[in-house]
Design a protein around this motif. Structure first.
Motif, PDB file in Angstrom:
ATOM      1  N   HIS A  34     -98.543 -46.796  -4.898  1.00 14.54           N
ATOM      2  CA  HIS A  34     -98.858 -45.377  -5.224  1.00 14.54           C
ATOM      3  C   HIS A  34     -99.055 -44.612  -3.922  1.00 14.54           C
ATOM      4  O   HIS A  34    -100.066 -44.768  -3.246  1.00 14.54           O
ATOM      5  CB  HIS A  34    -100.130 -45.285  -6.077  1.00 14.54           C
ATOM      6  N   LYS A 120     -93.960 -40.528 -13.678  1.00  8.08           N
ATOM      7  CA  LYS A 120     -95.365 -40.175 -13.486  1.00  8.08           C
ATOM      8  C   LYS A 120     -95.834 -39.165 -14.512  1.00  8.08           C
ATOM      9  O   LYS A 120     -95.220 -38.117 -14.689  1.00  8.08           O
ATOM     10  CB  LYS A 120     -95.541 -39.602 -12.064  1.00  8.08           C
ATOM     11  N   LEU A 155     -96.441 -44.202 -15.170  1.00  8.19           N
ATOM     12  CA  LEU A 155     -97.520 -44.234 -14.179  1.00  8.19           C
ATOM     13  C   LEU A 155     -98.452 -43.071 -14.493  1.00  8.19           C
ATOM     14  O   LEU A 155     -98.054 -41.917 -14.424  1.00  8.19           O
ATOM     15  CB  LEU A 155     -96.941 -44.114 -12.769  1.00  8.19           C
ATOM     16  N   GLU A 194    -102.997 -45.371 -12.781  1.00  9.85           N
ATOM     17  CA  GLU A 194    -103.039 -45.220 -11.329  1.00  9.85           C
ATOM     18  C   GLU A 194    -104.456 -44.954 -10.830  1.00  9.85           C
ATOM     19  O   GLU A 194    -105.254 -44.315 -11.514  1.00  9.85           O
ATOM     20  CB  GLU A 194    -102.129 -44.061 -10.902  1.00  9.85           C
ATOM     21  N   THR A 215    -103.556 -49.644 -10.488  1.00 11.10           N
ATOM     22  CA  THR A 215    -103.650 -49.685  -9.026  1.00 11.10           C
ATOM     23  C   THR A 215    -105.063 -49.289  -8.605  1.00 11.10           C
ATOM     24  O   THR A 215    -105.779 -48.587  -9.325  1.00 11.10           O
ATOM     25  CB  THR A 215    -102.638 -48.735  -8.354  1.00 11.10           C
TER      26      THR A 215
END
Ligand code: NCD
Ligand code: ZN
Length: 367
Positions: A34, A120, A155, A194, A215
């Motif tokens: 990311h 995203k 994401l 994320e 993440t």
């Protein structure tokens, strides 16, 4: 007598700890899952920092205008490749910016391109350059169904934009209102939450199947929300989702060090010119690419979990994205150095995380 024994034992264990202290870490070259590289004059200013440490990076699409099509992603990829330092090797993994109007056909094109590795989802208005984001998850349904069919990861910036929800609760509210229902309705959809910031997100990701991962940034592993207010207001520690309480930081660190392959490295290095952060309404984002691995190493070291660092940094990400693991190595040594107070950033300057303060690890230049 007992006291003497105890003293001797504690002395012994202290000695053992000292002699077992790890001062050098060798890792399979990691990737950043990311990253914000920006564009134009800013791109060549930040890209070399990432190239020094990572083989690949998932590049965020929140440019102005946003990267909403494969054609735009391919053009952005070319600009990144053109900005690479001479002789360097780096593979940008591109993403599309999901909008209410993204079609299933665009998702087909993205997958067929071979260079788009994720889409995203910014809730409209949630963060920097998210105005064109999704206004309601149902509007993105055709694209999401195509992604589920093709296995292209979504994401997610996981925060609601409802201003009646406390800023510190917006991640949890997003999980309850949007993400949990989405994962229930589309169990085959691959989702990366994320830059997670709460224990709620850790529990949610753990509770889902292998399609759902997350993440973790170095700043959320190292700091809690007090960092934003040490001796005054610290705009360079302001990012979104904002830093949370210590109990959340601990949950994030436990997840990172757990060995669970659902959790992997994503710096969310998000550069903003100094004057756009040091102002009456400053931008969200921390720049950490100058020392991302050093900062992660410090977090894992502090947690006594350096033995778990390589899997988090170098294995879990490619495994999730179904890409080969890298073959090269990077080496970090325990050595103190001060982060520069600023870096050039086009015609502006950029203040890095820990500016002017000591870092405890240093990556050795490639042999
Ligand atoms: C990011 C940016 O500046 O693009 N900012 C941030 O605070 N993390 C956007 C984002 O990832 O939310
Ligand atoms: Zn980001």
């Amino acid at each position: 007598m007992n006291a003497t024994v105890a003293l001797t034992e504690s002395k012994t264990s202290a000695t053992t700890t000292t002699s077992a202290r790890i001062d050098r870490i060798e890792l399979t070259r990691p990737d950043d899952w990311h990253l914000h590289l920006r564009d134009g004059e800013y791109l060549p200013a930040v890209l070399p920092h990432t190239v020094r440490q990572f083989a690949r990076a998932i590049v965020m699409p929140n440019l102005r205008p946003p990267v909403t099509t494969t054609v735009m992603a391919l053009a952005y990829r070319e600009r990144i490749l053109a900005a690479l330092p001479a002789g360097s090797r780096f593979e940008p993994l591109m993403t599309l910016y999901l909008t209410d109007r993204t079609t299933a056909a665009e998702i087909d094109t993205a997958v067929a391109s071979g260079v788009v590795k994720g889409v995203k989802y910014y809730p409209a208005g949630a963060t920097t350059n998210s105005d064109s984001g999704v206004t309601h998850v149902d509007r993105a349904r055709p694209a999401l169904e195509a992604m589920q069919r093709l296995g292209l990861p979504l994401l997610v910036h996981g925060e609601v934009t409802d201003t009646s929800v406390d800023l510190f609760d917006r991640e949890r509210a997003f999980i309850d209102r949007v993400l949990a229902p989405l994962v229930r309705d589309m169990p085959g959809l691959r989702v990366v939450m994320e830059h997670i910031t709460t224990r709620d997100a850790v529990s949610f990701v753990e509770s889902c199947g292998p399609e759902v991962a997350a993440t973790l940034t170095p700043h959320h592993l190292l700091m809690n929300r007090n960092a934003i207010f040490v001796g005054g207001i610290r705009p360079h520690y302001y990012c979104l989702p904002v830093l949370k309480r210590e109990v959340h930081r601990q949950a994030l660190m436990d997840a990172a060090a757990s060995g669970n392959p659902k959790f992997f490295l994503g710096t969310d290095s998000a550069p903003h010119a100094r004057h756009t952060k040091e102002t009456d309404c400053g931008c969200a984002g921390c720049f950490n690419a100058h020392a991302a691995l050093e900062l992660y190493a410090e977090a894992f070291d502090r947690a006594g979990a350096l033995d778990r660092f390589e899997a988090f940094a170098s294995f879990h990400g490619p495994d999730y994205y179904r890409l080969p693991r890298n073959t090269g190595k990077v080496v970090l040594v325990r050595e103190s150095w001060d982060a520069p107070v600023e870096y050039p950033y086009g015609a502006d300057t950029l203040v890095p995380l820990r500016a002017g303060e000591p870092l405890q690890w240093r990556q050795l230049p490639e042999a």
